[in-house]
Design an enzyme around this catalytic site. Sequence first.
Site, PDB file in Angstrom:
ATOM      1  N   THR A 160     -30.919  41.165 -22.023  1.00  0.00           N
ATOM      2  CA  THR A 160     -30.719  39.714 -21.917  1.00  0.00           C
ATOM      3  C   THR A 160     -31.546  39.113 -20.794  1.00  0.00           C
ATOM      4  O   THR A 160     -31.118  39.117 -19.640  1.00  0.00           O
ATOM      5  CB  THR A 160     -29.223  39.405 -21.644  1.00  0.00           C
ATOM      6  OG1 THR A 160     -28.440  40.201 -22.492  1.00  0.00           O
ATOM      7  CG2 THR A 160     -28.920  37.940 -21.862  1.00  0.00           C
ATOM      8  N   HIS A 165     -31.922  36.084 -20.097  1.00  0.00           N
ATOM      9  CA  HIS A 165     -31.185  34.998 -19.448  1.00  0.00           C
ATOM     10  C   HIS A 165     -29.750  35.415 -19.105  1.00  0.00           C
ATOM     11  O   HIS A 165     -28.833  34.612 -19.109  1.00  0.00           O
ATOM     12  CB  HIS A 165     -31.220  33.720 -20.292  1.00  0.00           C
ATOM     13  CG  HIS A 165     -30.657  33.867 -21.673  1.00  0.00           C
ATOM     14  ND1 HIS A 165     -31.072  34.808 -22.572  1.00  0.00           N
ATOM     15  CD2 HIS A 165     -29.683  33.163 -22.310  1.00  0.00           C
ATOM     16  CE1 HIS A 165     -30.393  34.679 -23.706  1.00  0.00           C
ATOM     17  NE2 HIS A 165     -29.540  33.691 -23.562  1.00  0.00           N
ATOM     18  N   PHE A 197     -10.566  35.965 -17.213  1.00  0.00           N
ATOM     19  CA  PHE A 197     -12.015  36.179 -17.383  1.00  0.00           C
ATOM     20  C   PHE A 197     -12.235  37.622 -17.839  1.00  0.00           C
ATOM     21  O   PHE A 197     -12.278  38.541 -17.019  1.00  0.00           O
ATOM     22  CB  PHE A 197     -12.722  35.902 -16.050  1.00  0.00           C
ATOM     23  CG  PHE A 197     -14.213  36.075 -16.114  1.00  0.00           C
ATOM     24  CD1 PHE A 197     -15.003  35.190 -16.822  1.00  0.00           C
ATOM     25  CD2 PHE A 197     -14.829  37.140 -15.461  1.00  0.00           C
ATOM     26  CE1 PHE A 197     -16.381  35.349 -16.877  1.00  0.00           C
ATOM     27  CE2 PHE A 197     -16.207  37.308 -15.511  1.00  0.00           C
ATOM     28  CZ  PHE A 197     -16.982  36.411 -16.217  1.00  0.00           C
TER      29      PHE A 197
HETATM   30  N1  INI Z   1     -24.027  36.104 -25.442  1.00  0.00           N
HETATM   31  C1  INI Z   1     -23.221  37.115 -25.056  1.00  0.00           C
HETATM   32  O1  INI Z   1     -21.992  36.973 -25.117  1.00  0.00           O
HETATM   33  N2  INI Z   1     -23.746  38.256 -24.545  1.00  0.00           N
HETATM   34  C2  INI Z   1     -25.087  38.442 -24.434  1.00  0.00           C
HETATM   35  O2  INI Z   1     -25.505  39.542 -23.972  1.00  0.00           O
HETATM   36  C3  INI Z   1     -25.958  37.409 -24.878  1.00  0.00           C
HETATM   37  N3  INI Z   1     -27.387  37.586 -24.847  1.00  0.00           N
HETATM   38  O3  INI Z   1     -27.869  38.721 -24.785  1.00  0.00           O
HETATM   39  O4  INI Z   1     -28.132  36.626 -24.896  1.00  0.00           O
HETATM   40  C4  INI Z   1     -25.380  36.224 -25.379  1.00  0.00           C
HETATM   41  N4  INI Z   1     -26.172  35.215 -25.793  1.00  0.00           N
HETATM   42  C5  INI Z   1     -25.704  34.150 -26.643  1.00  0.00           C
HETATM   43  C6  INI Z   1     -25.108  33.007 -25.853  1.00  0.00           C
HETATM   44  O5  INI Z   1     -23.859  33.380 -25.323  1.00  0.00           O
HETATM   45  C7  INI Z   1     -24.918  31.792 -26.759  1.00  0.00           C
HETATM   46  O6  INI Z   1     -24.056  32.126 -27.815  1.00  0.00           O
HETATM   47  C8  INI Z   1     -26.222  31.247 -27.348  1.00  0.00           C
HETATM   48  O7  INI Z   1     -27.186  31.023 -26.348  1.00  0.00           O
HETATM   49  C9  INI Z   1     -25.963  29.902 -28.098  1.00  0.00           C
HETATM   50  O8  INI Z   1     -25.501  28.910 -27.205  1.00  0.00           O
END
Ligand code: INI
Length: 164
Positions: A91, A93, A118
């Site tokens: 990830t 971000h 949390f």
């Molecule tokens: N969401 C997660 O819960 N875990 C992750 O590791 C992740 N990564 O890898 O990006 C992730 N991304 C999605 C994010 O939470 C949103 O659903 C998306 O950006 C749409 O708003």
Amino acid sequence: MATIEGRFTGASALRIAVVVARFNDLVTAKLLSGCLDCLSRHGVDITEKSKQLDVAWVPGSFELPIVAQSLARSGKYQVLITLGAVIRGDTPHFDVVVSEASKGIATVSRETGVPVIFGVLTTDTMQQALERAGIKSNLGWTYALQALEMGSLMGDLNNSTVSS
Ligand code: INI
């Protein structure tokens, strides 16, 4: 002197909502199953017809706060549990998602007065996440215990009257 602390009995009187992120659902589905196992063993009805438990799914951890906020504002629940898994290795971000999820969840909790647990795993690797979701221990179980404790504690605080 008053000692103020939550209890793990009386769970059958609580209304609880769990919000789960689908992203990394290999991990979050296991967290949910540990969470439900703990709730059930403490007397919460987790069957399909349960009137004390609802489960909401969201796309990812970033969306946990807005749905938690809506559920908390409904006034139907004494405690909420959020479950997610954000894995740094996969990830770019990572910090953004974790920061928004954690700040958002804390804000919902403080602004509504409904405790929101949390339960978002933040790990470097999928292996570490899986170890915390059942391969070694299942933190979903721990999050459920913390929910029972906080639901009971906040219930007692809200019902207590200060006497001099
Ligand atoms: N969401 C997660 O819960 N875990 C992750 O590791 C992740 N990564 O890898 O990006 C992730 N991304 C999605 C994010 O939470 C949103 O659903 C998306 O950006 C749409 O708003």
